[in-house]
Design a protein around this motif. Structure first.
Motif, PDB file in Angstrom:
ATOM      1  N   SER A 141       0.862  -1.316  -0.041  1.00 28.11           N
ATOM      2  CA  SER A 141       0.063   0.080   0.038  1.00 28.11           C
ATOM      3  C   SER A 141       0.864   1.332   0.018  1.00 28.11           C
ATOM      4  CB  SER A 141      -0.851   0.200   1.154  1.00 28.11           C
ATOM      5  OG  SER A 141      -1.813  -0.924   1.199  1.00 28.11           O
ATOM      6  N   LYS A 143       0.064   5.445   0.196  1.00 29.51           N
ATOM      7  CA  LYS A 143      -0.894   6.634   0.035  1.00 29.51           C
ATOM      8  C   LYS A 143      -0.130   7.802  -0.808  1.00 29.51           C
ATOM      9  CE  LYS A 143      -2.932  10.088   2.755  1.00 29.51           C
ATOM     10  NZ  LYS A 143      -3.166  10.552   4.248  1.00 29.51           N
ATOM     11  N   ASN A 148      -3.810   0.891  -2.902  1.00 30.62           N
ATOM     12  CA  ASN A 148      -4.287   0.163  -1.603  1.00 30.62           C
ATOM     13  C   ASN A 148      -4.023  -1.491  -1.842  1.00 30.62           C
ATOM     14  OD1 ASN A 148      -5.830  -1.322   0.379  1.00 30.62           O
ATOM     15  ND2 ASN A 148      -7.320   0.306   0.524  1.00 30.62           N
ATOM     16  N   LYS A 150      -4.976  -4.036  -0.741  1.00 28.36           N
ATOM     17  CA  LYS A 150      -6.061  -5.017  -0.682  1.00 28.36           C
ATOM     18  C   LYS A 150      -7.045  -4.898  -1.886  1.00 28.36           C
ATOM     19  CE  LYS A 150      -6.717  -4.885   4.542  1.00 28.36           C
ATOM     20  NZ  LYS A 150      -7.804  -4.534   5.585  1.00 28.36           N
TER      21      LYS A 150
END
Length: 190
Positions: A141, A143, A148, A150
């Motif tokens: 991940s 930012k 992301n 997941k």
């Protein structure tokens, strides 16, 4: 290099790091900035701890006796060496050789047990050069990159470029052309 990416099973340093981090976590109270001050105590504890696979502590394996702590000195009078240094050296070497034989036997036994447990779940898969396969995606991940983990695909397409041993393959990603070494456990057939 013959180590697959993201495969800590083949890297002994990862297991040692896990033990050290667990010890640090256990000894820290509130202030996490003091972790490095705990390292001498952690080192002594690891060197004095009996290893499950070998049956002896690392200190005993190297020096032929358990690690002596300050509190143990008055109880360990029988460990004083004889006056003759040659006799003392011979005694120490015979003890170390006996411990080494014991360690080798225990490691062989543990290896056989681990091999049997592993083989219960192991799958026999071989890939050939040029085959299209799916390799596990190890995207993290981020930012900043708006990623992301997941939500990313778990597997990405790749082509087998080279075979190194029985479980290690060099793969080239179909999408971006990057090459890397991957363990067979992280590869699925197309």
């Amino acid at each position: 290099m013959r180590t697959a990416y993201y495969c800590p099973q083949v890297n002994n340093a990862e297991r040692v790091n896990r033990v050290i981090v667990t010890c640090i976590r256990t000894l820290l109270d509130g202030d996490h900035r003091e972790w490095d001050e705990k390292l001498p105590a952690i080192t002594a504890a690891i060197n004095a701890a009996r290893h499950e696979a070998t049956g002896v502590s690392p200190h005993e394996a190297n020096f032929g006796r358990n690690l002596l702590l300050h509190t143990d000195l008055y109880m360990q009078q029988h460990l004083n060496t004889p006056e003759d240094s040659k006799v003392a050296q011979d005694m120490r070497l015979s003890t170390i050789r006996r411990i080494q034989k014991l360690i080798i036997e225990r490691i062989k036994n543990n290896h056989q047990r681990a091999k049997q447990r592993y083989n219960l779940r192991a799958r026999s898969v071989t890939f050939k050069i040029g085959h299209l396969v799916w390799r596990r995606s190890f995207i993290l991940s981020s930012k900043a990159d708006k990623i992301n983990r997941k939500l990313e695909p778990k597997f990405v397409p790749a082509i087998v470029k080279e075979i190194i041993g029985t479980n290690l393959y060099v793969l080239e990603d179909v999408l971006n052309g990057k090459k890397g070494r991957y363990h067979a456990k992280d590869i699925k057939p197309d």
